[in-house]
Write a protein that holds these residues in place. Structure first.
Motif, mmCIF file in Angstrom:
data_model
loop_
_atom_site.group_PDB
_atom_site.id
_atom_site.type_symbol
_atom_site.label_atom_id
_atom_site.label_comp_id
_atom_site.label_asym_id
_atom_site.label_seq_id
_atom_site.Cartn_x
_atom_site.Cartn_y
_atom_site.Cartn_z
ATOM 1 N N ARG A 142 0.854 -1.191 0.000
ATOM 2 C CA ARG A 142 0.000 0.000 0.000
ATOM 3 C C ARG A 142 0.883 1.232 0.000
ATOM 4 O O ARG A 142 1.777 1.375 0.841
ATOM 5 N N SER A 194 0.936 5.516 0.088
ATOM 6 C CA SER A 194 0.180 6.705 0.474
ATOM 7 C C SER A 194 0.932 7.937 0.017
ATOM 8 O O SER A 194 2.165 7.921 -0.086
ATOM 9 N N THR A 248 -5.067 13.224 0.663
ATOM 10 C CA THR A 248 -4.214 12.050 0.533
ATOM 11 C C THR A 248 -4.753 11.102 -0.533
ATOM 12 O O THR A 248 -5.969 10.910 -0.631
ATOM 13 N N TYR A 272 -4.145 7.114 -2.160
ATOM 14 C CA TYR A 272 -3.624 5.789 -1.817
ATOM 15 C C TYR A 272 -3.573 4.915 -3.062
ATOM 16 O O TYR A 272 -4.323 5.110 -4.015
#
Length: 120
Positions: free
Chosen positions: A19, A21, A77, A79
């Motif tokens: 993942r 970010s 943000t 992702y």
């Protein structure tokens, strides 16, 4: 001025999940499109996925069904969840954001880049 700071990435075995970010900070009135690009050694930078301010998404054919882009507008943000990773996904990943900082000028900003390495 706007800064994009990336986190996540690293080394994973094929079939694994990572993942990424990317958080934007600074003088931000609104953020339009946010995106992830990548550049593998010896190859041109390519778009991986993009997400519009309203949430619509586009993906490169090579990652469709495996990667998911999302954003949290309250946190500025974006992702990228990468599932079923393949060795060919190995690259430096960069986030991008098109930002209004007031007025009518839209500027594009880039994160610092994050290495993703997928071992076979």
């Amino acid at each position: 001025q706007v800064q994009l700071v990336q986190s996540g990435g690293g080394l994973v075995q094929a079939g694994g999940t990572l993942r990424l970010s990317c958080a934007a900070s600074g003088t931000i009135f609104s953020i339009e499109t946010m995106a992830w690009d990548r550049q593998a050694p010896g190859k041109q930078r390519e778009l991986v996925a993009r997400i519009a301010s309203g949430g619509s998404t586009n993906y490169a054919d090579s990652v469709k069904g495996r990667f998911t882009i999302s954003r949290d507008n309250a946190k500025n943000t974006v992702y990228l969840v990468m599932n079923s990773l393949k060795p060919e996904d190995t690259a430096v990943y960069y986030c991008n954001a098109d930002v209004y900082s007031g007025g009518t000028v839209l500027r594009s900003y880039w994160g610092q880049g994050t290495q993703v390495t997928v071992s076979s």
